[in-house]
Design an enzyme around this catalytic site. Structure first.
Site, PDB file in Angstrom:
ATOM      1  N   HIS A  83       0.845  -1.191   0.000  1.00 56.31           N
ATOM      2  CA  HIS A  83       0.000   0.000   0.000  1.00 56.31           C
ATOM      3  C   HIS A  83       0.877   1.238   0.000  1.00 56.31           C
ATOM      4  O   HIS A  83       1.804   1.356   0.797  1.00 56.31           O
ATOM      5  CB  HIS A  83      -0.913   0.032   1.232  1.00 56.31           C
ATOM      6  CG  HIS A  83      -1.801   1.233   1.231  1.00 56.31           C
ATOM      7  ND1 HIS A  83      -2.988   1.276   0.544  1.00 56.31           N
ATOM      8  CD2 HIS A  83      -1.638   2.466   1.766  1.00 56.31           C
ATOM      9  CE1 HIS A  83      -3.520   2.470   0.680  1.00 56.31           C
ATOM     10  NE2 HIS A  83      -2.726   3.215   1.416  1.00 56.31           N
ATOM     11  N   ASP A 162     -15.215   2.967   7.003  1.00 56.15           N
ATOM     12  CA  ASP A 162     -14.155   3.814   6.459  1.00 56.15           C
ATOM     13  C   ASP A 162     -14.619   4.526   5.188  1.00 56.15           C
ATOM     14  O   ASP A 162     -14.277   5.676   4.934  1.00 56.15           O
ATOM     15  CB  ASP A 162     -12.893   3.006   6.162  1.00 56.15           C
ATOM     16  CG  ASP A 162     -11.838   3.910   5.550  1.00 56.15           C
ATOM     17  OD1 ASP A 162     -11.395   4.833   6.263  1.00 56.15           O
ATOM     18  OD2 ASP A 162     -11.509   3.748   4.369  1.00 56.15           O
ATOM     19  N   SER A 184      -7.653   4.047   8.801  1.00 58.51           N
ATOM     20  CA  SER A 184      -8.362   3.951   7.522  1.00 58.51           C
ATOM     21  C   SER A 184      -7.658   2.953   6.603  1.00 58.51           C
ATOM     22  O   SER A 184      -8.270   2.032   6.053  1.00 58.51           O
ATOM     23  CB  SER A 184      -8.406   5.346   6.884  1.00 58.51           C
ATOM     24  OG  SER A 184      -8.726   5.289   5.529  1.00 58.51           O
ATOM     25  N   LYS A 188      -8.788  -1.476   5.973  1.00 60.83           N
ATOM     26  CA  LYS A 188      -9.080  -2.070   4.661  1.00 60.83           C
ATOM     27  C   LYS A 188      -8.115  -3.217   4.354  1.00 60.83           C
ATOM     28  O   LYS A 188      -8.508  -4.250   3.817  1.00 60.83           O
ATOM     29  CB  LYS A 188      -8.993  -0.994   3.577  1.00 60.83           C
ATOM     30  CG  LYS A 188     -10.187  -0.043   3.623  1.00 60.83           C
ATOM     31  CD  LYS A 188     -10.048   1.108   2.652  1.00 60.83           C
ATOM     32  CE  LYS A 188      -9.050   2.129   3.117  1.00 60.83           C
ATOM     33  NZ  LYS A 188      -9.161   3.454   2.567  1.00 60.83           N
TER      34      LYS A 188
HETATM   35  N1  URA Z   1      -5.654   6.548   2.134  1.00 64.57           N
HETATM   36  C1  URA Z   1      -6.649   5.955   2.814  1.00 64.57           C
HETATM   37  O1  URA Z   1      -7.154   4.911   2.449  1.00 64.57           O
HETATM   38  N2  URA Z   1      -7.086   6.566   3.934  1.00 64.57           N
HETATM   39  C2  URA Z   1      -6.569   7.720   4.392  1.00 64.57           C
HETATM   40  O2  URA Z   1      -7.017   8.202   5.414  1.00 64.57           O
HETATM   41  C3  URA Z   1      -5.529   8.322   3.661  1.00 64.57           C
HETATM   42  C4  URA Z   1      -5.080   7.703   2.530  1.00 64.57           C
END
Ligand code: URA
Length: 423
Positions: A83, A162, A184, A188
């Site tokens: 990520h 989220d 956040s 995920k």
């Molecule tokens: N990307 C995300 O998924 N959440 C955030 O808060 C910032 C970047």
């Protein structure tokens, strides 16, 4: 039973939210019982007053529990994801996912769309004729088993709290809070079911985190969260003061990624792709794998073609090109000493590559091509940047955003792309 006002007051007055308060407020917000204005007040209180590790961990767990947690057990291969916290010209997922898959590792990339000045991986891949980014959960798991790399949109059932909260933060000035960003992202990724995760935390003008100290705190928070939820994590802190590679824009970035997969491409994109692949392969139990060799000998390209084909795309189709171009020229002789990532990202966005509101269409061909990058020598009148757009009316505003974005001097300090590693 709690009240939203009581929870907001606790954080407003610098208190610690209890596990029960956090579970309640996230659940009630997901069900629509806590209103957007109440959640935005709470998000602002967290942005201003912070949250400790226990609160962040509880917040993350509550967001995971707001939806489904995928079970990737039937994939039958190790699973490792990457990520990035987002940047300009950050097309690394495109060469990286197939590169890692070429070693027999499954890469479950649930990606997003661009918003504001940062590009979105799904928007980039959708410029390939036929490419589908909306897969069912069964298709996602089947593709992980074979060909191994999948890049698609997350289902609506993955961390729905989220989804709502992120959209709210976006319009209430509450994106840039480490507890909220960390929870956040990690909710995920944990819900996605991956066994391992490598985080690319961007630092600099084109990133959320403008300085190394806050990027380090964000990375440490996310690594701790992942590890405490059973996801093995490492993080690299990488420079985002300059755009990555030589392109920012959807199809332009796909073309550059294909160059990398063919064994060429800009050296910074190659360096970061190989470094992240090595981290991912180490998490998958292959610390001695040689990802650079798989880029050079065509194995990564074969895996890319298999991934594109599996998702309905034609790897041999011509990519869309914007019909209009314009150039930004050097105003003196010298060396390019800096190129502001944020300005280039905003220019690409204004040229049509990004969207101002969720749901808007983006231009496939629009964007910025970097003709002369940091460290290169230019002469006055030579092109520095080539702008691509679907109509010429886009150029004036993009040129305005690029005023002072590129500095030309007499000498420059070499860029350290990979700044730190955290595990
Ligand atoms: N990307 C995300 O998924 N959440 C955030 O808060 C910032 C970047």
């Amino acid at each position: 039973m709690f009240s939203a006002v009581e929870v907001i007051r606790t954080k407003r007055d610098r208190g610690r939210l209890s596990t029960e308060q956090i579970r309640w407020v996230i659940d009630a917000y997901t069900r629509g019982e806590v209103a957007d204005e109440q959640m935005s007040a709470l998000a602002m209180a967290i942005l201003l007053n912070g949250a400790d590790d226990r609160e962040i961990s509880d917040w993350t767990a509550a967001m995971i529990d707001s939806g489904d947690r995928l079970d990737l057990g039937r994939v039958g291969k190790p699973t490792v994801d990457k990520h990035s916290t987002g940047g300009v010209g950050d097309k690394i997922t495109l060469p990286l996912a197939p590169l890692v898959a070429s070693f027999g590792v499954a890469v479950p990339q649930l990606s997003g769309r661009g918003l504001g000045h940062t590009g979105g991986t799904l928007d980039k891949l959708e410029t390939i004729p036929g490419f589908r980014t909306n897969l069912t959960v069964d298709e996602f798991i089947d593709h992980l088993a074979n060909p191994g790399a999948v890049v698609c949109a997350a289902s609506e059932r993955l961390a729905p709290a989220d989804r709502r909260l992120y959209a709210l933060r976006d319009v209430t000035g509450t994106v840039e809070a480490i507890p909220l960003i960390a929870s956040s992202i990690m909710s995920k990724k944990i819900a996605e079911g991956t066994q391992g995760l490598v985080l690319d935390v961007k630092v600099g003008s084109g990133a959320f985190m403008k300085d190394l100290r806050s990027a380090r705190r964000l990375a440490e928070t996310m690594v701790r969260l992942g590890n405490s939820h059973g996801v093995r994590c490492t993080a690299l802190l990488t420079d985002m003061s300059t755009p990555l590679g030589r392109t920012a824009g959807n199809a332009l970035e796909v073309a550059e990624s294909v160059e990398v997969l063919a064994g060429g491409g800009p050296s910074d994109v190659v360096e970061l792709t190989v470094a992240l692949a090595a981290e991912m392969l180490a998490l998958a139990g292959m610390p001695d794998a040689d990802p650079a060799a798989a880029l050079a000998d065509g194995r990564a390209m074969d895996a890319w073609r298999a991934m594109v084909t599996a998702q309905g795309g034609d790897p041999d189709a011509a990519l869309p090109r914007a019909p209009e171009t314009d150039e930004v020229l050097a105003d003196r002789d010298g060396v390019v000493t800096s190129m502001d990532a944020y300005a280039v990202g905003v220019a690409a966005w204004r040229l049509g590559a990004g969207r101002a509101r969720q749901g808007e269409a983006v231009s496939a061909g629009a964007g910025v091509e970097i003709v002369a990058t940091v460290g290169e020598t230019v002469r006055a009148g030579q092109p520095l940047l080539r702008l691509h757009a679907d109509d010429t009316s886009r150029f004036a505003v993009a040129r305005e955003k690029l005023t002072d974005a590129v500095e030309i001097g007499n000498s420059f300090d070499k860029r350290h792309l990979i700044m730190e590693r955290i595990d």
